[in-house]
Design a protein around this motif. Structure first.
Motif, PDB file in Angstrom:
ATOM      1  N   TYR A 244      -4.706 -13.537   9.183  1.00 53.19           N
ATOM      2  CA  TYR A 244      -3.755 -12.424   9.004  1.00 53.19           C
ATOM      3  C   TYR A 244      -4.390 -11.298   8.193  1.00 53.19           C
ATOM      4  O   TYR A 244      -5.246 -11.540   7.345  1.00 53.19           O
ATOM      5  N   ILE A 245      -3.945 -10.081   8.478  1.00 53.00           N
ATOM      6  CA  ILE A 245      -4.269  -8.926   7.637  1.00 53.00           C
ATOM      7  C   ILE A 245      -2.994  -8.537   6.906  1.00 53.00           C
ATOM      8  O   ILE A 245      -1.938  -8.368   7.540  1.00 53.00           O
ATOM      9  N   SER A 246      -3.087  -8.416   5.583  1.00 53.99           N
ATOM     10  CA  SER A 246      -1.934  -7.983   4.767  1.00 53.99           C
ATOM     11  C   SER A 246      -2.214  -6.575   4.251  1.00 53.99           C
ATOM     12  O   SER A 246      -3.320  -6.274   3.810  1.00 53.99           O
ATOM     13  N   HIS A 247      -1.190  -5.724   4.290  1.00 61.94           N
ATOM     14  CA  HIS A 247      -1.360  -4.300   3.988  1.00 61.94           C
ATOM     15  C   HIS A 247      -0.275  -3.830   3.023  1.00 61.94           C
ATOM     16  O   HIS A 247       0.888  -4.228   3.145  1.00 61.94           O
ATOM     17  N   CYS A 248      -0.681  -2.987   2.083  1.00 62.27           N
ATOM     18  CA  CYS A 248       0.285  -2.388   1.156  1.00 62.27           C
ATOM     19  C   CYS A 248       0.561  -0.948   1.561  1.00 62.27           C
ATOM     20  O   CYS A 248      -0.344  -0.107   1.544  1.00 62.27           O
ATOM     21  N   LYS A 249       1.804  -0.664   1.920  1.00 57.68           N
ATOM     22  CA  LYS A 249       2.180   0.686   2.340  1.00 57.68           C
ATOM     23  C   LYS A 249       2.137   1.673   1.175  1.00 57.68           C
ATOM     24  O   LYS A 249       1.967   2.865   1.369  1.00 57.68           O
ATOM     25  N   ARG A 254      -5.610  -3.470   1.379  1.00 55.20           N
ATOM     26  CA  ARG A 254      -5.476  -4.443   2.462  1.00 55.20           C
ATOM     27  C   ARG A 254      -6.349  -5.649   2.161  1.00 55.20           C
ATOM     28  O   ARG A 254      -7.382  -5.551   1.482  1.00 55.20           O
ATOM     29  N   GLN A 255      -5.938  -6.821   2.668  1.00 53.43           N
ATOM     30  CA  GLN A 255      -6.698  -8.046   2.457  1.00 53.43           C
ATOM     31  C   GLN A 255      -6.514  -8.960   3.654  1.00 53.43           C
ATOM     32  O   GLN A 255      -5.578  -8.786   4.436  1.00 53.43           O
ATOM     33  N   THR A 256      -7.440  -9.909   3.816  1.00 48.08           N
ATOM     34  CA  THR A 256      -7.357 -10.841   4.943  1.00 48.08           C
ATOM     35  C   THR A 256      -7.200 -12.266   4.430  1.00 48.08           C
ATOM     36  O   THR A 256      -7.593 -12.593   3.313  1.00 48.08           O
ATOM     37  N   GLU A 257      -6.598 -13.096   5.262  1.00 47.78           N
ATOM     38  CA  GLU A 257      -6.415 -14.517   4.937  1.00 47.78           C
ATOM     39  C   GLU A 257      -6.691 -15.337   6.185  1.00 47.78           C
ATOM     40  O   GLU A 257      -5.992 -15.211   7.180  1.00 47.78           O
ATOM     41  N   ASN A 258      -7.744 -16.153   6.151  1.00 46.32           N
ATOM     42  CA  ASN A 258      -8.052 -17.008   7.300  1.00 46.32           C
ATOM     43  C   ASN A 258      -7.144 -18.234   7.324  1.00 46.32           C
ATOM     44  O   ASN A 258      -6.777 -18.754   6.280  1.00 46.32           O
ATOM     45  N   GLY A 259      -6.806 -18.654   8.543  1.00 48.61           N
ATOM     46  CA  GLY A 259      -5.969 -19.840   8.697  1.00 48.61           C
ATOM     47  C   GLY A 259      -4.665 -19.503   9.380  1.00 48.61           C
ATOM     48  O   GLY A 259      -3.998 -18.535   9.019  1.00 48.61           O
ATOM     49  N   LEU A 260      -4.299 -20.304  10.358  1.00 55.48           N
ATOM     50  CA  LEU A 260      -3.090 -20.038  11.150  1.00 55.48           C
ATOM     51  C   LEU A 260      -1.821 -20.260  10.332  1.00 55.48           C
ATOM     52  O   LEU A 260      -0.830 -19.568  10.507  1.00 55.48           O
ATOM     53  N   ALA A 261      -1.850 -21.237   9.425  1.00 54.62           N
ATOM     54  CA  ALA A 261      -0.648 -21.556   8.633  1.00 54.62           C
ATOM     55  C   ALA A 261      -0.971 -21.604   7.137  1.00 54.62           C
ATOM     56  O   ALA A 261      -0.398 -22.390   6.395  1.00 54.62           O
ATOM     57  N   SER A 262      -1.896 -20.734   6.703  1.00 57.16           N
ATOM     58  CA  SER A 262      -2.265 -20.687   5.279  1.00 57.16           C
ATOM     59  C   SER A 262      -1.227 -19.891   4.494  1.00 57.16           C
ATOM     60  O   SER A 262      -0.584 -18.995   5.038  1.00 57.16           O
ATOM     61  N   PRO A 263      -1.075 -20.201   3.202  1.00 56.38           N
ATOM     62  CA  PRO A 263      -0.181 -19.374   2.379  1.00 56.38           C
ATOM     63  C   PRO A 263      -0.726 -17.949   2.262  1.00 56.38           C
ATOM     64  O   PRO A 263      -1.940 -17.748   2.170  1.00 56.38           O
ATOM     65  N   ILE A 264       0.163 -16.969   2.333  1.00 54.21           N
ATOM     66  CA  ILE A 264      -0.239 -15.555   2.274  1.00 54.21           C
ATOM     67  C   ILE A 264       0.473 -14.892   1.100  1.00 54.21           C
ATOM     68  O   ILE A 264       1.677 -15.094   0.908  1.00 54.21           O
ATOM     69  N   ASP A 265      -0.274 -14.080   0.333  1.00 55.22           N
ATOM     70  CA  ASP A 265       0.330 -13.334  -0.779  1.00 55.22           C
ATOM     71  C   ASP A 265       1.409 -12.393  -0.255  1.00 55.22           C
ATOM     72  O   ASP A 265       1.221 -11.729   0.766  1.00 55.22           O
ATOM     73  N   ASP A 266       2.513 -12.316  -0.955  1.00 53.29           N
ATOM     74  CA  ASP A 266       3.578 -11.378  -0.586  1.00 53.29           C
ATOM     75  C   ASP A 266       3.546 -10.115  -1.428  1.00 53.29           C
ATOM     76  O   ASP A 266       4.158  -9.114  -1.075  1.00 53.29           O
ATOM     77  N   VAL A 267       2.828 -10.176  -2.545  1.00 55.70           N
ATOM     78  CA  VAL A 267       2.822  -9.050  -3.497  1.00 55.70           C
ATOM     79  C   VAL A 267       1.423  -8.458  -3.581  1.00 55.70           C
ATOM     80  O   VAL A 267       0.424  -9.188  -3.667  1.00 55.70           O
ATOM     81  N   CYS A 268       1.334  -7.138  -3.546  1.00 48.20           N
ATOM     82  CA  CYS A 268       0.058  -6.446  -3.626  1.00 48.20           C
ATOM     83  C   CYS A 268      -0.581  -6.674  -5.003  1.00 48.20           C
ATOM     84  O   CYS A 268       0.057  -6.402  -6.026  1.00 48.20           O
ATOM     85  N   PRO A 269      -1.834  -7.140  -5.055  1.00 51.05           N
ATOM     86  CA  PRO A 269      -2.493  -7.393  -6.336  1.00 51.05           C
ATOM     87  C   PRO A 269      -2.878  -6.110  -7.070  1.00 51.05           C
ATOM     88  O   PRO A 269      -3.191  -6.131  -8.254  1.00 51.05           O
ATOM     89  N   VAL A 270      -2.816  -4.976  -6.369  1.00 53.02           N
ATOM     90  CA  VAL A 270      -3.206  -3.687  -6.975  1.00 53.02           C
ATOM     91  C   VAL A 270      -2.014  -2.999  -7.615  1.00 53.02           C
ATOM     92  O   VAL A 270      -2.064  -2.558  -8.767  1.00 53.02           O
ATOM     93  N   CYS A 271      -0.881  -2.890  -6.867  1.00 52.41           N
ATOM     94  CA  CYS A 271       0.244  -2.107  -7.391  1.00 52.41           C
ATOM     95  C   CYS A 271       1.543  -2.898  -7.535  1.00 52.41           C
ATOM     96  O   CYS A 271       2.537  -2.380  -8.046  1.00 52.41           O
ATOM     97  N   GLY A 272       1.562  -4.156  -7.051  1.00 50.34           N
ATOM     98  CA  GLY A 272       2.758  -4.981  -7.233  1.00 50.34           C
ATOM     99  C   GLY A 272       3.839  -4.787  -6.189  1.00 50.34           C
ATOM    100  O   GLY A 272       4.875  -5.448  -6.240  1.00 50.34           O
ATOM    101  N   GLU A 273       3.611  -3.896  -5.196  1.00 55.03           N
ATOM    102  CA  GLU A 273       4.595  -3.696  -4.121  1.00 55.03           C
ATOM    103  C   GLU A 273       4.508  -4.825  -3.097  1.00 55.03           C
ATOM    104  O   GLU A 273       3.556  -5.610  -3.096  1.00 55.03           O
ATOM    105  N   LYS A 274       5.475  -4.863  -2.200  1.00 56.74           N
ATOM    106  CA  LYS A 274       5.518  -5.926  -1.178  1.00 56.74           C
ATOM    107  C   LYS A 274       4.457  -5.658  -0.104  1.00 56.74           C
ATOM    108  O   LYS A 274       4.295  -4.522   0.343  1.00 56.74           O
ATOM    109  N   LEU A 275       3.742  -6.689   0.310  1.00 55.76           N
ATOM    110  CA  LEU A 275       2.752  -6.573   1.383  1.00 55.76           C
ATOM    111  C   LEU A 275       3.412  -6.799   2.747  1.00 55.76           C
ATOM    112  O   LEU A 275       4.348  -7.583   2.858  1.00 55.76           O
ATOM    113  N   VAL A 276       2.907  -6.101   3.780  1.00 61.02           N
ATOM    114  CA  VAL A 276       3.327  -6.383   5.162  1.00 61.02           C
ATOM    115  C   VAL A 276       2.163  -7.090   5.862  1.00 61.02           C
ATOM    116  O   VAL A 276       1.002  -6.859   5.523  1.00 61.02           O
TER     117      VAL A 276
END
Length: 387
Positions: A244-249, A254-276
């Motif tokens: 998955y690619i996670s993006h902060c609007k 943006r960050q990537t996470e390998n794995g089909l069912a891996s846990p993914i961060d919901d919060v941006c590590p830079v500004c604390g907003e929600k990631l899509v």
């Protein structure tokens, strides 16, 4: 057979004739798209490189023949081609395909009139190259291609439903590619990765896996050249490239996470907003340095009308082969900072000076692929604005 006004065109070394039509659409009596000439030119280079690599006679399937331009050019302009099979469900298309084979004095080309998926299932293991170039999505035909594809074969796939793959329309992408898109500044790369990921996951059920040799997003379409390999263990290993690619609007991190069912961060590590999140998609390589270099060299041996345009694209893709996932759009970042954008080359030079990769991308003239993070890039842009 209905009478039509006939148009004649020449691509490369091949002349074809087909009924004239007002605009490119699936309603044309026989489908021919002049805007896809570079696509066909690149295909000739890619298939020739593949044939040289395999060093054997190859059989090719042109799944959606239309006027026959692809299949006829492949037989006429690629060395070491055995039989070419041109398929189209339209009887009128079949008529012009046969006409164009005769027009170029070619043999060893067979014309078929079948449903595309059924045709592939009938011809299991017969093709070294399968070219899927439909009007719209290739999605319904990938399973049959996976069933049909030989070990060490080449699968060429075009998708023209870029609005779905790029996230303009989310639901069709989920429905067709089992993946959630996101319309970011790098959405065309995300679309390529969604398409590659869909092919990889679909083929995995047949213990087959992909190696992406070259990919590009041009105008209204996306194109993949995939080498197909076989083996359950290697297929399992290959699927670690799905993720998955996670993006902060808000801050454009943006960050990537390998794995089909891996846990993914919901919060941006830079500004604390929600990631899509976008995915599942392919996070592995989408350009192969050696293969693309050989395509560039092969251009000297072929007559292609779009040579200048094709080589420009290939050289950009060659540079991107060693580049990180996603890219930064300079204007988008400057807009978020409310500053004016400095000259593009200055930013590239400054990133390199600071020890980062800085690579132009074919997706966007203002795009930079870099291992710098959003903080680093914003800092550089802000410093330029203060000078």
């Amino acid at each position: 057979m209905e009478e039509y006004k006939i148009k004649s065109i020449t691509e490369g070394l091949t002349k074809i004739e087909f009924p004239e039509f007002e605009k490119v659409s699936s309603q044309a009596p026989v489908f021919y798209n002049p805007h896809m000439e570079m696509n066909r030119d690149l295909s000739i280079l890619a298939i020739q490189v593949f044939q040289n690599q395999e060093n054997r006679e190859i059989n090719i399937c042109d799944l959606f023949g239309g006027s026959g331009i692809r299949g006829v050019r492949y037989k006429n302009e690629i060395n070491g081609v055995g039989e070419v099979s041109i398929n189209d469900i339209s009887e009128t298309a079949n008529h012009y395909e046969r006409h164009n084979i005769e027009l170029n004095n070619l043999s060893d080309i067979e014309v078929y009139q079948h449903d595309a998926s059924m045709f592939l299932r009938m011809k299991r293991g017969e093709f070294d190259v399968i070219d899927i170039d439909p009007f719209g999505t290739p999605s319904p035909f990938i399973d049959s291609a996976g069933y049909c594809a030989r070990r060490n074969s080449l699968l060429c796939v075009t998708a023209t439903d870029t609005s779905a793959l790029c996230g303009t329309y989310e639901e069709p992408c989920i429905r067709k590619y089992n993946s959630k898109p996101y319309k970011s500044e790098y959405c065309h790369e995300t679309g390529i990765r969604i398409l590659a990921g869909f092919v990889a996951l679909t083929l995995s059920k047949y213990a087959k896996y992909i190696e992406v040799k070259m990919s590009h997003s041009t105008e209204h379409y996306m194109r993949l050249y995939l080498e197909i390999k076989k083996g359950s263990k290697k297929t399992d290993e290959s699927l670690t490239n799905i993720g998955y690619i996670s993006h902060c609007k808000n801050c454009l991190h943006r960050q990537t996470e390998n794995g089909l069912a891996s846990p993914i961060d919901d919060v941006c590590p830079v500004c604390g907003e929600k990631l899509v999140h976008a995915g599942p998609l392919w996070l592995g390589n989408i350009q192969d340095n050696e293969f693309i270099q050989k395509m560039i060299e092969e251009a000297d041996n072929k007559k292609i009308n779009t040579e200048k345009e094709a080589l420009k694209l290939l050289n950009k893709c060659l540079e991107e082969a060693a580049a990180p996932t996603t890219f930064f759009d300079v204007h988008s970042i400057c807009k978020s900072l409310k500053i004016s954008a400095p000259k593009f080359d200055l930013i590239l030079n400054e990133l390199e000076k600071k020890g980062f990769k800085a690579i132009k991308t074919h997706y966007n003239p203002l795009g930079i692929k870099s291992d710098a993070n959003i903080r680093d890039i914003k800092k550089i842009l802000t410093e330029f604005n203060e000078i």
